[in-house]
Design a protein around this motif. Structure first.
Motif, PDB file in Angstrom:
ATOM      1  N   ILE A  84       2.382   1.033  15.496  1.00  0.00           N
ATOM      2  CA  ILE A  84       1.078   1.748  14.892  1.00  0.00           C
ATOM      3  C   ILE A  84       1.742   2.524  14.109  1.00  0.00           C
ATOM      4  O   ILE A  84       2.626   3.719  14.174  1.00  0.00           O
ATOM      5  CB  ILE A  84       0.160   2.356  15.842  1.00  0.00           C
ATOM      6  CG1 ILE A  84      -0.045   1.100  16.747  1.00  0.00           C
ATOM      7  CG2 ILE A  84      -1.099   3.103  15.153  1.00  0.00           C
ATOM      8  CD1 ILE A  84      -1.292   1.834  18.027  1.00  0.00           C
ATOM      9  N   ALA A  85       1.226   2.491  12.614  1.00  0.00           N
ATOM     10  CA  ALA A  85       1.858   3.665  11.596  1.00  0.00           C
ATOM     11  C   ALA A  85       0.529   4.506  11.209  1.00  0.00           C
ATOM     12  O   ALA A  85      -0.729   3.930  11.651  1.00  0.00           O
ATOM     13  CB  ALA A  85       2.580   2.849  10.590  1.00  0.00           C
ATOM     14  N   ALA A  86       0.780   5.398  10.851  1.00  0.00           N
ATOM     15  CA  ALA A  86      -0.373   6.288  10.407  1.00  0.00           C
ATOM     16  C   ALA A  86      -0.421   6.705   8.729  1.00  0.00           C
ATOM     17  O   ALA A  86       0.557   7.081   8.214  1.00  0.00           O
ATOM     18  CB  ALA A  86      -0.390   7.525  11.011  1.00  0.00           C
ATOM     19  N   TRP A  87      -1.419   6.440   8.429  1.00  0.00           N
ATOM     20  CA  TRP A  87      -1.804   6.874   6.869  1.00  0.00           C
ATOM     21  C   TRP A  87      -2.623   8.028   6.905  1.00  0.00           C
ATOM     22  O   TRP A  87      -3.985   8.129   7.444  1.00  0.00           O
ATOM     23  CB  TRP A  87      -2.405   5.972   6.034  1.00  0.00           C
ATOM     24  CG  TRP A  87      -3.015   6.364   4.416  1.00  0.00           C
ATOM     25  CD1 TRP A  87      -2.490   7.090   3.879  1.00  0.00           C
ATOM     26  CD2 TRP A  87      -4.147   5.808   4.022  1.00  0.00           C
ATOM     27  NE1 TRP A  87      -3.138   7.305   2.723  1.00  0.00           N
ATOM     28  CE2 TRP A  87      -4.391   6.520   2.735  1.00  0.00           C
ATOM     29  CE3 TRP A  87      -5.350   4.724   4.301  1.00  0.00           C
ATOM     30  CZ2 TRP A  87      -5.539   6.260   1.852  1.00  0.00           C
ATOM     31  CZ3 TRP A  87      -6.306   4.769   3.420  1.00  0.00           C
ATOM     32  CH2 TRP A  87      -6.297   5.460   2.169  1.00  0.00           C
ATOM     33  N   VAL A  88      -1.864   9.090   6.572  1.00  0.00           N
ATOM     34  CA  VAL A  88      -2.645  10.722   6.863  1.00  0.00           C
ATOM     35  C   VAL A  88      -3.242  10.846   5.453  1.00  0.00           C
ATOM     36  O   VAL A  88      -2.461  10.826   4.262  1.00  0.00           O
ATOM     37  CB  VAL A  88      -1.585  11.652   7.132  1.00  0.00           C
ATOM     38  CG1 VAL A  88      -2.319  12.973   7.249  1.00  0.00           C
ATOM     39  CG2 VAL A  88      -1.000  11.296   8.372  1.00  0.00           C
TER      40      VAL A  88
END
Length: 202
Positions: A70-74
């Protein structure tokens, strides 16, 4: 290599699109998302990425293979809604595979040679970028170009590869992917979305 990217209507967000989808499916139904994940896995064994929302993660993640990440786009801009505290200000990107096996870390004290598993696209410091949401693109949920570059980086897309956008929408991912697969990437010319040159791409 052939990669897939899917940015479907988010789970329980069908109403944002008036339930009018070319595929005729209802994306408020969890089974529709499960079938999409099966399709990504079947058609793109080299690697794939899937955008979703933080509220849907508890539903979507158990449908995925055990080895996903899981990667995160902030997001630096987000909607503040009544009764929601704290606000939702990041979105998950579930990804699997990619040209990531056998990666050699940089030498001690050397430069970063891999993307991070989060992106923020306003320059906060030399290592961190923050991307605001995309507005006025004519489609709810359209993603900005730096986000698409980052997703390609997560999978390590290189010239000669193919990136299939299963929900082309505004076509932004397609344009970004087309540039990457046709433009030679060399240490002297390839600058990644974090503003650093990849000096050792496997």
């Amino acid at each position: 290599m052939r990669f897939g990217y899917a940015d479907p209507p988010y789970f329980k967000c069908c109403a944002l699109y008036g339930h009018h989808h070319p595929d005729g499916l209802c994306w408020d139904d969890a089974e529709t998302h499960r079938l999409l994940i099966v399709r990504l896995d079947d058609e793109h064994p080299d690697g794939w990425a899937l955008s979703c929302s933080t509220p849907s993660l508890r539903t979507i993640l158990p449908m995925c293979p055990d080895d996903v990440r899981i990667a995160a786009w902030v997001k630096t801009f987000c909607a503040f809604k009544k009764g929601v505290r704290p606000c939702y200000s990041w979105e998950p990107v579930i990804f699997r595979g990619g040209r990531n096996k056998g990666h050699k870390p940089p030498e001690k004290g050397g430069k970063q040679n891999t993307p991070k598993d989060f992106v923020i696209l306003e320059l906060l410091d030399p290592q961190v970028l923050a991307a605001p949401i995309t507005l006025k693109k004519g489609l709810t949920g359209a993603k900005p170009e730096p986000f698409c570059e980052w997703v390609c980086d997560l999978l390590n897309v290189l010239p000669g590869d193919e990136v299939v956008d299963l929900f082309p929408g505004t076509g932004i991912m397609g344009r970004v992917a087309e540039r990457r697969v046709r433009t030679p990437i060399t240490p002297s010319s390839r600058v990644d979305v974090l503003g650093e040159i990849y000096e050792d791409r496997p």
